[in-house]
Structures are given as structure tokens and as C-alpha cells.
Design a protein around this motif. Structure first.
Motif, short mmCIF file in Angstrom:
data_model
loop_
_atom_site.label_atom_id
_atom_site.label_comp_id
_atom_site.label_asym_id
_atom_site.label_seq_id
_atom_site.Cartn_x
_atom_site.Cartn_y
_atom_site.Cartn_z
N MET A 477 1.01 -1.23 -0.04
CA MET A 477 0.04 -0.16 0.06
C MET A 477 1.05 1.56 -0.02
O MET A 477 0.48 2.09 -0.52
N HIS A 478 1.85 1.08 0.75
CA HIS A 478 2.91 2.77 1.11
C HIS A 478 3.48 3.08 -0.82
O HIS A 478 3.69 3.89 -0.64
N GLU A 479 3.25 2.19 -1.23
CA GLU A 479 4.28 2.39 -2.40
C GLU A 479 2.59 2.52 -3.66
O GLU A 479 3.67 3.71 -4.90
N GLY A 480 1.96 2.90 -3.59
CA GLY A 480 0.88 2.87 -4.57
C GLY A 480 1.12 4.52 -4.32
O GLY A 480 0.94 5.87 -3.77
N SER A 481 0.33 4.97 -5.63
CA SER A 481 0.04 6.30 -5.96
C SER A 481 -1.40 6.48 -5.54
O SER A 481 -2.14 6.14 -5.43
N PRO A 482 -2.02 7.84 -5.33
CA PRO A 482 -3.58 8.14 -5.12
C PRO A 482 -4.26 7.35 -5.99
O PRO A 482 -5.35 7.24 -5.81
N GLN A 483 -3.65 7.88 -7.33
CA GLN A 483 -4.16 6.72 -8.28
C GLN A 483 -4.60 5.77 -8.00
O GLN A 483 -5.75 4.76 -7.74
N HIS A 484 -3.68 5.03 -8.01
CA HIS A 484 -3.78 3.29 -7.58
C HIS A 484 -4.17 3.77 -6.48
O HIS A 484 -5.66 2.05 -5.68
N VAL A 508 -7.91 3.36 3.57
CA VAL A 508 -8.10 5.18 4.15
C VAL A 508 -7.28 5.33 5.65
O VAL A 508 -6.76 6.75 4.93
N ARG A 509 -6.62 4.94 5.60
CA ARG A 509 -4.95 4.88 6.32
C ARG A 509 -3.82 5.36 5.58
O ARG A 509 -3.43 6.69 5.96
N GLU A 510 -3.89 4.59 4.32
CA GLU A 510 -2.86 5.57 3.44
C GLU A 510 -2.93 6.89 3.24
O GLU A 510 -2.10 7.67 3.07
N THR A 511 -3.80 6.69 2.86
CA THR A 511 -4.84 8.42 2.40
C THR A 511 -4.32 9.26 3.41
O THR A 511 -4.08 10.18 3.26
N SER A 512 -5.15 9.04 4.75
CA SER A 512 -5.32 9.57 5.70
C SER A 512 -3.53 9.82 5.56
O SER A 512 -3.42 11.50 6.14
N ARG A 513 -2.75 9.34 6.01
CA ARG A 513 -1.40 9.90 5.79
C ARG A 513 -0.53 10.66 5.03
O ARG A 513 -0.13 11.64 4.83
N ARG A 514 -1.47 10.64 3.49
CA ARG A 514 -0.54 11.13 2.72
C ARG A 514 -1.39 12.30 2.05
O ARG A 514 -1.45 12.24 0.33
N ILE A 515 -2.29 12.29 2.41
CA ILE A 515 -3.14 14.06 1.85
C ILE A 515 -3.11 14.87 1.23
O ILE A 515 -3.59 14.88 0.23
N SER A 516 -1.67 15.21 1.09
CA SER A 516 -1.18 16.75 0.45
C SER A 516 -0.57 15.88 -0.80
O SER A 516 -0.65 16.60 -1.25
N GLU A 517 -0.55 14.28 -1.25
CA GLU A 517 -0.99 14.42 -2.43
C GLU A 517 -1.75 14.32 -3.17
O GLU A 517 -1.37 14.12 -4.48
N PHE A 518 -2.63 14.69 -3.06
CA PHE A 518 -4.06 13.92 -3.61
C PHE A 518 -3.88 15.21 -4.33
O PHE A 518 -4.92 15.66 -5.76
N ALA A 519 -3.59 16.36 -2.96
CA ALA A 519 -3.73 18.18 -4.14
C ALA A 519 -3.23 18.68 -3.96
O ALA A 519 -2.72 18.69 -2.43
N PRO A 520 -2.87 19.75 -4.85
CA PRO A 520 -2.10 21.22 -3.16
C PRO A 520 -3.72 21.86 -2.14
O PRO A 520 -2.67 21.74 -1.34
#
Length: 610
Positions: A477-484, A508-520
Motif C-alpha cells: 500500500m505504501h508504494e501506491g500513488s493516489p490513483q492506485h 483509508v489509513r494510507e490516504t489519511s497519512r498522505r492526503i497532501s499528495e492528492f491535491a495542493p
């Protein structure tokens, strides 16, 4: 005589005198109480070169063969009419060969056997190892001419003897200044042809080539840069010189040389500049006679550089139609891939080429390799070209050789089928079996694209496959991009969340951790997308809402009641602040699907806890 006698020293003195008179070379020996034991024995190379271990540890080394004998051996090789006759001479007279005769024999065996399509047969001949043995022993004496002959011959036959090529490399580096432009190019080409990356050798060749560049022919230029590109050896100083020399002499290039040099600069990611691009374009459009491989190389370079040139791509398509019958699967796959990569489909020539290609694909798909099938299907799907007959043929061919697919090619075909909406049961079952076996080799992108394709095609009968991919996705999961991450979540919602609970929680957990990668500005962007879910939420809370708990099943209430858990998700994402939204407002907005957030909205709708 015993080694312990008093005469042993006198004997050694006598032998020393004999050595000086006869030219023999002694080997140091050890003395013990019983006998003379040589401290070392002569090597296999020494034996091949005619050396003999004599009494008392002395080695006899024969003098070099006479010039007359060398000429006679050379004639005996050059007069042979085929590789079998050459190997017969090697078997009968190899003991008399010097390095010249040996390199000539290698060259003749290669040339004759390759032309006859019998190189594998020649290497399997019981006399061939004798020729290799001779070459190993004589590498250290090869001249520049003999070196290029030997390396070329072995490369043409795809004879990958590690020890011989190690010795050839050392010899080439030792006499690199003696190699002429053709020799430099041939040695580099030979090592690249067998896939042997020798950085020290290629660096020495690069330095020497720059000194002699004025004497290079256009074929030498194309062979040298092809070797560098094939082995991934970028040498900016050399390539800058080769670029300028190629520009100066571009009108001398044949179609093959032009295609190779342009391909090589692109493969090396060397910045060629507009002058080169314009000159190559002009030259390509001027020439008329192309081989299929040359057209595919030109198309590949154009697409890889991202150059959008409608006229040039249409010209390639027209020339390709003329040669369609002689196209291999690789040629066809490369050109379709190139057209799709630049998303160029607005010219009648492109449509005509694709229609003609469909006929060739359906007729010859059983000849295609997995990579060809993957690129062709991907290209057709990317172009949204209606080609159900082609997909049927490609999937039939893929199913027949499914175990030969690597993950990337397998996923490409799955993605293409999903995008085109073509469901082929035999291929899907085979792909599922291979995916379960090789899932640890899947990247995060492979996992998400495979699941996405399964969801698009409604392929969810294989529960073991779904759970296998879900478990594998958690580990990467940690390797995936937002699109993945989004693709996995969306696919899970379509294939049955009950198979993906832990996986979705991880998303959900990974998205929460990396939410800044989803959009400015994730808060406003995500909030805007969630508002677009209005129509689904409105339907869920009206027509889908159970009337009373006593009537509805626990599963029904789980879907609706799950929305209370979205507060936790929004709190983790720090999205609870902001104005509220109205269902009517959301319903008036365009569709919500697409982009890296679509899967996250399904998580919200399913009420997943973090």
C-alpha cells in the motif's frame, strides 16, 4: 635420482645451462625426502599452445610457427565452403594454428552457419568446443584485426562464453589504440549483441573513438551508438561528437542507419535538439524504401520523445500499410503503441492503417508473443478503436500462452479488456490463475489495475483471487500513488467490500497519512468532490432507506448506519470544518467519478472506520 642425494644441486646447475642453450623455462619445484614434486603444473592454455612438461619440472615452449605454416593454415581455413569443413580443419590441424588462423576460423564458422540458419547446430557440433578452447588460449596474442573477427563471430552466433569475452575485453583494452574505426565499432557492437555490459571496455572505446571520429563511416557511427544505447551506456562527450558528425553527414545515411541512430539517441535520453529533429524529419519524409523494423524504430522514437507530428506519423502509417504483409508481431505492436502513446488518430491514414492492422491481427495473432499481445491490445484500447474481432483473437492467443506472461504484460491486457469492455472468459480464468501464482511480483500499480479491470468486467466469481490481491495490496500500500489507492477502493466497492475490509481500512489509513499528495489544497478539493456524491447519498437516504429496524435486515442498516463513521475519516483528514452542503446543490453538479478521489468516495459511502 632421489631429491635428497648430494648430486641434486649439480644436476640443477647442469639443467640451468641446458635451459640457457635450449630456451626451456623451468618450473620451480619443491624437495622432500622422497621425490621431486613440481610446485605448479602447466595450464590448459599452455597445453593448447603446445607446451610440454618435461622431466624435473621443466616446460618446453615451442617457437612461434613459421610464416609459411601460418599461411598454409590460413589457406586451409579460407578455402572451406561451409562451417562443417572449417570445424573439420580445426579438429585435424588445430594444434598448428596460431592466433590468426584461430580468429579466422571463428569468423568463418559464424558467417557460414548464420547465413545457413544453422548457428545452433554449429555450436552443438562436438568439434566446436575445440575451436573455443583454441580461442581462449590465444586471446592474449590477438591482433586488432583478429580481435574484431573473433568477437563479431561469437556475437553473431550468440555464443556467450564468459571466460572468452573476459579475455577479449582485456585484450581489447590493451590494444585499443590499434583498433581502427571499424574495429572499435564492431567490438562495441559484439558486446552489446550478447548483452554483456563492460563499462571499462566501453569507456576505453569511447575515448579512442573520439580521437578517430573523422575516419568513422556512417555504419561505424550507427553500430557504435547502437551498442551504447542497447547497453544503456551514456557518454555525453562521445555522443555530442556523434550527434554533430551525424548531422553533418545525414544525407549519407541509409534508412537503416538513420532509424538506428535516431532510436539510439532517444533510448539514451540524449538531448538532440530541434536541429536534429528537423533534419531527421526531412530525411525520413524524403526516403521511400523502408524495412518494417526501421519504420517501427522511427515511430518508437517519435512517441518516446513525446513529439506530436501528425504529418510524420501519417507518413509512417502509409509506408507501414505497404509492408503490412511482412510485419512481425513486434513491428505491428510498436507502431500501434506509438500511435496510441501520442494519442494521434485524426488522420485518415491512421484509421486506414488500424483497419488493415485488425485484419493482420486476427489472421496472425497465434504468432504473437505476450509482449506483442499486450502492446497491441493496450494501444487499441487507448485509441478507443472498435476492434472486437481483434480483441477476441488477441485474448484467444493470450489464453493459449498465459503461463508465459509476466505481470506487466498480463495487466496490460487486463486493462485493455476492461477499458474496451471486452470480456473473454477463458483469458480471465487463465489470468486469475497466473495472478494468484505470481501476485508477489505485482507492483502496486499492477494490483490496482488488475482489480480495476476485474471490476469493470464484473469478474468476481473467483473469491480466492480477490482476497489474494487484497492481501497483497495491503503489503504494498505504501508504494501506491493516489490513483492506485483510488482504483483499489473503487474496485473493492464493485467486487464486494466483504472481500476487502482490511484492504479498504489500509487504503483509508494510507490516504489519511498522505492526503497532501492528492491535491495542493486537499480540504477544498476533497470537500468539493464529496458534494458531488449528492445523488447517490440522496437515493440511499430515500428510496434505499429501510422503513423500520424491525423490518430491515442488519445488512441493510449496516450500509446506511455506516455513515456515522465518516466523521472519523473526515476528522483524520481534517475536513470537518467548512460550510455544509445541500443535496440539491450536489445533484445539480456533473458526475463525480474520475480522478484520484473516486475510490475514497466509496469508502466514505461505505462508512469505513479508520
Amino acid at each position: 635420482m632421489s631429491a635428497g642425494t648430494a648430486d641434486s644441486g649439480l644436476r640443477l646447475d647442469i639443467l640451468d645451462e641446458v635451459t640457457q642453450n635450449c630456451g626451456c623455462i623451468p618450473i620451480v619445484f619443491q624437495l622432500d625426502s622422497s621425490s621431486i614434486i613440481p610446485a605448479q603444473v602447466i595450464s590448459e592454455d599452455d597445453i593448447v599452445n603446445g607446451c610440454v612438461l618435461g622431466p624435473h619440472g621443466y616446460v618446453y615452449r615451442p617457437p612461434p610457427p613459421s610464416k609459411q605454416l601460418t599461411i598454409e593454415m590460413q589457406v586451409s581455413v579460407t578455402e572451406c565452403r561451409n562451417w562443417r569443413e572449417v570445424l573439420a580443419v580445426v579438429d585435424n590441424l588445430g594444434d598448428l594454428f596460431d592466433f590468426r588462423n584461430t580468429s579466422t576460423a571463428v569468423h568463418r564458422v559464424a558467417k557460414s552457419s548464420v547465413e545457413a540458419g544453422e548457428s545452433k547446430m554449429a555450436m552443438a557440433d562436438p568439434r566446436f568446443p575445440r575451436l573455443l578452447q583454441l580461442l581462449r588460449a590465444k586471446c592474449k596474442d590477438l591482433s586488432a584485426w583478429g580481435l574484431s573477427d573473433a568477437t563479431w563471430g561469437l556475437a553473431k552466433m550468440q555464443c556467450k562464453d564468459d571466460e572468452i569475452f573476459r579475455r577479449l575485453s582485456l585484450r581489447a583494452q590493451g590494444i585499443v589504440q590499434d583498433l581502427d574505426p571499424q574495429g572499435l565499432a564492431i567490438v562495441a557492437w559484439s558486446f552489446a549483441t550478447i548483452g554483456r555490459r563492460d563499462e571499462a571496455l566501453l569507456a576505453a572505446i569511447a575515448v579512442e573513438s573520439r580521437k578517430k571520429l573523422d575516419s568513422f563511416g556512417v555504419q561505424n557511427i550507427s553500430n557504435l551508438i547502437w551498442a551504447n544505447a542497447t547497453l544503456g551506456m551514456r557518454s555525453d562527450d562521445l555522443h555530442a561528437d556523434l550527434l554533430q558528425e551525424s548531422l553533418r553527414r545525414l544525407d549519407d545515411f541509409t534508412t537503416q542507419e538513420l532509424a538506428i541512430v535516431n532510436w539510439a539517441f532517444t533510448k539514451l535520453a540524449y538531448p538532440v535538439g530541434d536541429a536534429w529533429k528537423n533534419a531527421v524529419r526531412t530525411r525520413v519524409l524524403r526516403l521511400k524504401e523502408y524495412a518494417p523494423s526501421e519504420l517501427s524504430m522511427i515511430a518508437w522514437a517519435l512517441a518516446t520523445r513525446g513529439d506530436y507530428d501528425p504529418d510524420l506519423m501519417a507518413y509512417i502509417a502509409r509506408r507501414s500499410m505497404e509492408l503490412m504483409r511482412s510485419f512481425t508481431g513486434q513491428n505491428m505492436a510498436t507502431i500501434i503503441w506509438a500511435i496510441a502513446t501520442v494519442s494521434y488518430k485524426d488522420d485518415p491514414s491512421i484509421d486506414e492503417f488500424l483497419r488493415m492492422a485488425i485484419g493482420a491481427i486476427t489472421a496472425r495473432s497465434n504468432e504473437f508473443q505476450p509482449l506483442n499481445i499486450a502492446l497491441i491490445s493496450w494501444g487499441l484500447a487507448k485509441l478507443s478503436f472498435k476492434a472486437e474481432a481483434a480483441f477476441e483473437a488477441l485474448c484467444d492467443a493470450a489464453a493459449a500462452q498465459i503461463d508465459a506472461f509476466v505481470p506487466q504484460n498480463l495487466v496490460q491486457v487486463m486493462w485493455a479488456c476492461g477499458t474496451a469492455g471486452y470480456k473473454h472468459e477463458a483469458f480471465l480464468r487463465g489470468a486469475a490463475r497466473v495472478a494468484k501464482r505470481t501476485v508477489e511480483d505485482f507492483s502496486s500499480q499492477h494490483q490496482s489495475n488488475f482489480l480495476w479491470a476485474c471490476a469493470r468486467l464484473g469478474f468476481k466469481e473467483d473469491v480466492q483471487l480477490l482476497r489474494c490481491l487484497a492481501d497483497a495490496a495491503i503489503r504494498k500500500m505504501h508504494e501506491g500513488s493516489p490513483q492506485h489507492l483510488s482504483n483499489i477502493a473503487w474496485a473493492a466497492s464493485q467486487l464486494g467490500p466483504e472481500h476487502f475490509h482490511d484492504c479498504l481500512t489500509a487504503v483509508v489509513r494510507e490516504t489519511s497519512r498522505r492526503i497532501s499528495e492528492f491535491a495542493p489544497r486537499p480540504k477544498s478539493v476533497l470537500r468539493g468532490h464529496v458534494m458531488k456524491m449528492g445523488s447517490e447519498l440522496f437515493q440511499l437516504f430515500t428510496s434505499a432507506l429501510p422503513r423500520r429496524r424491525g423490518i430491515a435486515s442488519p445488512q441493510d442498516w449496516a450500509v446506511v448506519g455506516g455513515y456515522e463513521h465518516t466523521t472519523t475519516l473526515f476528522q483524520d483528514l481534517q475536513l470537518r470544518e467548512g460550510r455544509s452542503w445541500e443535496v440539491a446543490e450536489a445533484m445539480a453538479m456533473p458526475g463525480i467519478w474520475g480522478g484520484p478521489f473516486q475510490g475514497l468516495f466509496f469508502l466514505v459511502s461505505l462508512g469505513f472506520r479508520v
